[in-house]
Scaffold this active site. Structure first.
Site, PDB file in Angstrom:
ATOM      1  CG  ASP A  91      30.197  26.246  42.758  1.00 48.93           C
ATOM      2  OD1 ASP A  91      31.463  26.511  41.744  1.00 48.93           O
ATOM      3  OD2 ASP A  91      30.522  25.412  43.486  1.00 48.93           O
ATOM      4  CE1 TYR A 102      33.570  19.242  46.741  1.00 43.35           C
ATOM      5  CE2 TYR A 102      33.354  21.209  47.947  1.00 43.35           C
ATOM      6  CZ  TYR A 102      34.231  20.162  47.680  1.00 43.35           C
ATOM      7  OH  TYR A 102      35.489  19.937  48.192  1.00 43.35           O
ATOM      8  CE  LYS A 142      38.330  21.301  42.459  1.00 42.32           C
ATOM      9  NZ  LYS A 142      37.970  22.063  43.396  1.00 42.32           N
ATOM     10  NE  ARG A 151      45.097  39.726  59.628  1.00 42.41           N
ATOM     11  CZ  ARG A 151      45.502  40.157  60.722  1.00 42.41           C
ATOM     12  NH1 ARG A 151      45.880  38.946  61.495  1.00 42.41           N
ATOM     13  NH2 ARG A 151      45.468  41.221  61.406  1.00 42.41           N
TER      14      ARG A 151
END
Length: 386
Positions: A178, A109, A203, A57
């Site tokens: 973004d 988005y 993406k 983690r």
């Protein structure tokens, strides 16, 4: 600065991506990095950590390799990888004070927009969404975060990053960008004044439709970055090792994939720009695009593979167009090797501001003539405009 970054000083981004920071495995000389799947790491005879973390983690070598590579591609100070793009956006917003003011575009988005609106409804943030000039919605001394997406999904508006960065900083705010659709290939927001750049690594960066993930890259390490590190460790968890390895594999071909998709998209946009079954083709590379001059200045290595078709039909006709396609796949997402078509209004729902007749295309790297022929035959089946 890590040894990876030091060894790549001055190398061009294509080389950094293809060689993954010119890294080989120290134990074997392997040019493909190993996957470190262990959740825990033993200490040495002095009970000291051998690496900067003793538990997955907190990080692991596969994660750090991917993060260093992305930071180098974006010319950033550091990168954090998350299990999804939404997780990365959420973590950045979580660093804001209670009621902190966020400015963002309406055309963005949709999942991120809906989440910001939910946070506003709970009183967690105050939110200004704007259809107009982002800078005009910034309030000096009040605005904490300015969030832009360029080109924006699915209308592909192009925002002048340098101008918005100046307005945000003059008001005491930070700017997050973004940049998923420019993929660190054609635009580097941090070099234009942004404080944070975000990617859905699902993406273009991974590029093979088999990884879900998000990334934040910072211009500088500061107190907020330390808070992000703590937040990810305690509440989010990093991107898992196998997904990091797949991301690294995808990055090797990022530039050739992106340029191939860009070339295909430009040819398709030009071919269909005056098609009788279309009102318009929305693509930043076309001179008809309202922000083409900004795109030409800011997108320095192609205009990407994303475009939208405005069909001369209604909601049902646009959905039928997607179903008529035989080569392009009727699927969500973008940035893979395969071309996709999506009726965006169906995905976003009835409250979406997206026009009923808009179809979003993610152009891949297939044969250009196959793609053009497929779009032609699907358009031919759409009834004349009513």
């Amino acid at each position: 600065m890590s040894n990876h970054q030091m060894s790549n000083h001055g190398r061009r981004p294509e080389t950094i991506a293809a060689q993954l920071l010119h890294t080989t495995d120290a134990a074997t000389g392997a040019v493909v990095p190993p996957i470190h799947l262990s959740t825990t790491f033993a200490r040495n005879e002095n009970y000291e950590n051998l690496i900067p973390s003793d538990y997955q983690r907190g990080g692991n070598p596969t994660l750090w390799h991917a993060e260093e590579t992305l930071a180098a591609l974006e010319k950033g100070a550091a990168c954090l990888l998350y299990p999804s793009g939404m997780a990365a956006i959420f973590q950045l917003v979580e660093t804001l004070p209670m009621g902190g003011h966020v400015v963002a575009p309406t055309n963005m988005y949709y999942a991120a927009r809906l989440w910001l609106q939910k946070l506003e409804a709970k009183g967690r943030i105050s939110l200004s969404l704007t259809d107009h000039d982002i800078a005009s919605a910034i309030v000096p001394g009040k605005t904490q975060l300015v969030w832009i997406e360029t080109p924006s999904n699915p209308m592909w508006d192009v925002t002048d990053i340098a101008a918005v960065a100046k307005a945000a900083h003059n008001a005491g705010a930070i700017l997050g960008v973004d940049a998923t659709t420019t993929a660190a290939v054609t635009t580097q927001p941090l070099t234009l004044g942004a404080d944070y750049v975000f990617h859905s690594v699902t993406k273009y960066l991974n590029g093979h439709s088999d990884v879900l993930g998000g990334a934040l890259i910072c211009a500088r390490r500061d107190q907020r970055w330390d808070e992000l590190l703590l937040l990810r460790n305690k509440t989010s968890a990093p991107l898992a090792p196998f997904e990091c390895w797949l991301l690294l594999r995808g990055l090797r071909t990022l530039f050739v994939r992106y340029r191939g998709a860009s070339n295909n998209a430009m040819a398709i946009a030009r071919h269909f720009a005056s098609h009788p079954k279309l009102h318009s083709v929305i693509y930043p590379g076309l001179a008809s695009h309202p922000q083409h001059d900004i795109a030409k200045r800011q997108m320095t290595d192609g205009y990407g593979g994303m475009m939208s078709l405005m069909l001369k039909t209604d909601y049902a006709g646009a959905r039928k167009f997607c179903s008529n396609l035989k080569v392009l796949l009727p699927a969500t997402s973008l940035g893979g090797t395969e071309s996709l078509a999506e009726h965006r209004k169906t995905v976003e729902g009835s409250s979406s501001p997206v026009p009923d007749n808009l179809v979003r295309l993610s152009i891949g790297i297939e044969n250009l003539n196959d793609l053009i022929s497929d779009i032609e035959q699907a358009l031919a089946q759409i009834p004349a405009a009513i």
